[in-house]
Design an enzyme around this catalytic site. Structure first.
Site, PDB file in Angstrom:
ATOM      1  N   GLY A  52       0.822  -1.200   0.000  1.00 59.61           N
ATOM      2  CA  GLY A  52       0.000   0.000   0.000  1.00 59.61           C
ATOM      3  C   GLY A  52       0.853   1.246   0.000  1.00 59.61           C
ATOM      4  O   GLY A  52       1.741   1.382   0.837  1.00 59.61           O
ATOM      5  N   ASN A 126      -6.475  -5.211   7.177  1.00 59.72           N
ATOM      6  CA  ASN A 126      -6.230  -5.543   5.772  1.00 59.72           C
ATOM      7  C   ASN A 126      -7.370  -6.415   5.293  1.00 59.72           C
ATOM      8  O   ASN A 126      -7.648  -7.460   5.877  1.00 59.72           O
ATOM      9  CB  ASN A 126      -4.898  -6.288   5.625  1.00 59.72           C
ATOM     10  CG  ASN A 126      -4.722  -6.886   4.238  1.00 59.72           C
ATOM     11  OD1 ASN A 126      -5.249  -6.378   3.257  1.00 59.72           O
ATOM     12  ND2 ASN A 126      -3.976  -7.975   4.147  1.00 59.72           N
TER      13      ASN A 126
END
Length: 486
Positions: A52, A126
């Site tokens: 990310g 997540n």
């Protein structure tokens, strides 16, 4: 009054990619051990940065007080020495974000830290919750006020609601897991405890490690453990809740038992090649994908090249098993990031050339096998094919180390709607003509489920097959909680 979902623009280099899911991290350092959890989290987030690159954050607990620093940007943009030195404590959790629900903003950055009537907590998540809209609606009707537009806030509030009626934070997490549906690996930090939990199907990776100084560590990938000099202990089991309390580790289970459905794309693309997930080496899995590609789609050629970065191990595997020499055919400019400004809509080819350039010496006058990890919309791969042809390649044969994307993902992978997928309602021959290659071959679904050698799980391959491991909505909208008044 009418409301309309807000659509966000994509950057040029993201327009034809499957995006990373997010990375989570947590560390508990025993009292008296000379270590800085904030600095450790910073190091680990660097190791997880590939998961990310939109936002990141770290939360630290110091004698029951939780302090959080987060923002939009890369790890080294958001943190500096002064910030980290000011974040003292014995526990920390961290997060790197790619948004699958909610736009990139500081409000949506994680960890999410809140104060409630029984104390405080911070959560890093997540994955993606399938029933987040329903949960959020229930909470809003009960007076809940949301500051972010991500599904993670609904998850946090689900835990808090259960904490009000349970004797401990770990019991609250267990009870919340019976309400939330979807994919999640989470780390939760309370004033005294560090908790890690994984959804009952194990869709998102999460592992545990220990260091010689007694520190207990949780991370999305084992490469983060390596960065901290920690020993890999084991993967968190599907449905498991692991609690670290006063340095002692104990395990609970949410009581929901489902067939495991780990995301197979972790092995194909998401994870770093030096990670081991659910007992299987990512690098070996990608080379196995290359081997199966060679068996399923052989071709006479002079050189095999890989598209950096995740296409390279599969290309090495294809070359190894085919006997065709491997060569470096594409050079990546590692200084072009996701924030690179597009020089006009009519200059996309220039954008691709800035990020990747062909090595003429490798491909000129040769029959080239080019291996990549996936084709989404097909726009970028078509430009890469043109790069290779412009460098003098005689033939270009495309091999993809994943099956064709035909269906959207509802579990935390940003795969576009069906009508934006090149493979949706098109044959391989039609796709071959569109991207301009001499031949095109995809990994079979059967082979994709076999590439993770030694894996202790089965896999979710719904983005290829449309067979989902749980009921899903008819469509997915990334910005479901962001509406404009019309």
């Amino acid at each position: 009054m009418k409301y309309k979902m807000k659509k966000l623009p994509r950057t040029p280099f993201d327009s034809d990619a499957v995006h990373e899911e997010c990375g989570v991290f947590g560390i508990y350092v025993p009292e008296g051990v000379p270590a800085s959890p904030a600095h450790e989290a910073y190091t680990a987030l660097f190791a997880l940065q590939h998961r990310g690159q939109e936002a990141c954050g770290i939360a630290v607990c110091n004698k029951g007080v939780i302090r959080c620093h987060k923002d939009v940007g890369l790890v080294n943009d958001v943190f500096n020495q002064k910030i980290l030195d000011g974040m003292q404590g014995n526990m920390a959790i961290g997060h790197v974000r790619y948004s699958t629900t909610g736009q990139p903003s500081r409000e949506n950055a994680q960890p999410l830290a809140i104060t409630h009537v029984k104390g405080n907590l911070a959560v890093a998540h997540n994955g993606n919750l399938v029933n987040a809209p329903e949960l959020r609606r229930q909470m809003e009707m009960g007076g809940g006020i949301f500051r972010s537009t991500s599904d993670t806030e609904a998850l946090v509030y689900a835990i808090v609601r259960k904490r009000l009626i349970t004797p401990s934070i770990e019991a609250a997490v267990v009870e919340a897991m019976k309400e939330i549906i979807g994919a999640y690996s989470i780390v939760v930090m309370s004033p005294r405890k560090l908790i890690a939990a994984r959804d009952p199907r194990g869709m998102r990776p999460l592992c545990m490690g220990k260091r010689e100084d007694g520190a207990v560590i949780f991370a999305s990938e084992s490469c983060a453990l390596d960065a901290l000099g920690a020993e890999f202990v084991r993967d968190i089991e599907p449905g498991e809740v692991v609690v670290v309390d006063k340095g002692e580790v104990r395990s609970l289970h949410c009581g929901i038992h489902e067939k495991s459905a780990a995301c197979v794309f972790e092995y194909i693309y998401f994870a770093r090649p030096d990670s081991v997930i659910d007992g299987a080496s990512v690098d070996e899995a990608r080379q196995e994908a290359g081997r199966y590609l060679c068996e399923e789609h052989p071709v006479e050629a002079d050189v095999v090249i890989g598209v950096p970065d995740s296409g390279i191990p599969a290309a090495i595997g294809y070359a190894k098993y085919s006997g065709i020499p491997y060569g470096v055919g594409l050079i990546k400019n590692r200084y072009i990031g996701r924030t690179f400004i597009q020089p006009g809509q009519d200059k996309r080819e220039r954008s691709v050339r800035l990020k990747l350039n062909a090595l003429r010496r490798t491909v000129e006058g040769k029959r080239v096998v080019m291996v990549d990890d996936s084709i989404v919309r097909g726009t970028t791969v078509a430009r890469l094919v043109k790069l290779i042809r412009d460098a003098g390649a005689k033939e270009v044969h495309m091999r993809i180390s994943a099956p064709p994307f035909r269906h959207p993902c509802f579990f935390g992978t940003d795969i576009p709607d069906r009508d934006q997928l090149l493979a949706h309602n098109r044959t391989v021959e039609e796709m071959r003509q569109i991207i301009g290659v001499d031949s095109l071959g995809f990994l079979s679904v059967e082979a994709a489920n076999k590439i993770a050698v030694g894996a202790k799980c089965s896999f979710c391959d719904a983005c290829f097959t449309g067979v989902y491991p749980m009921p899903v909505p008819e469509s997915v909208e990334k910005n479901i909680f962001e509406m404009e008044i019309q």
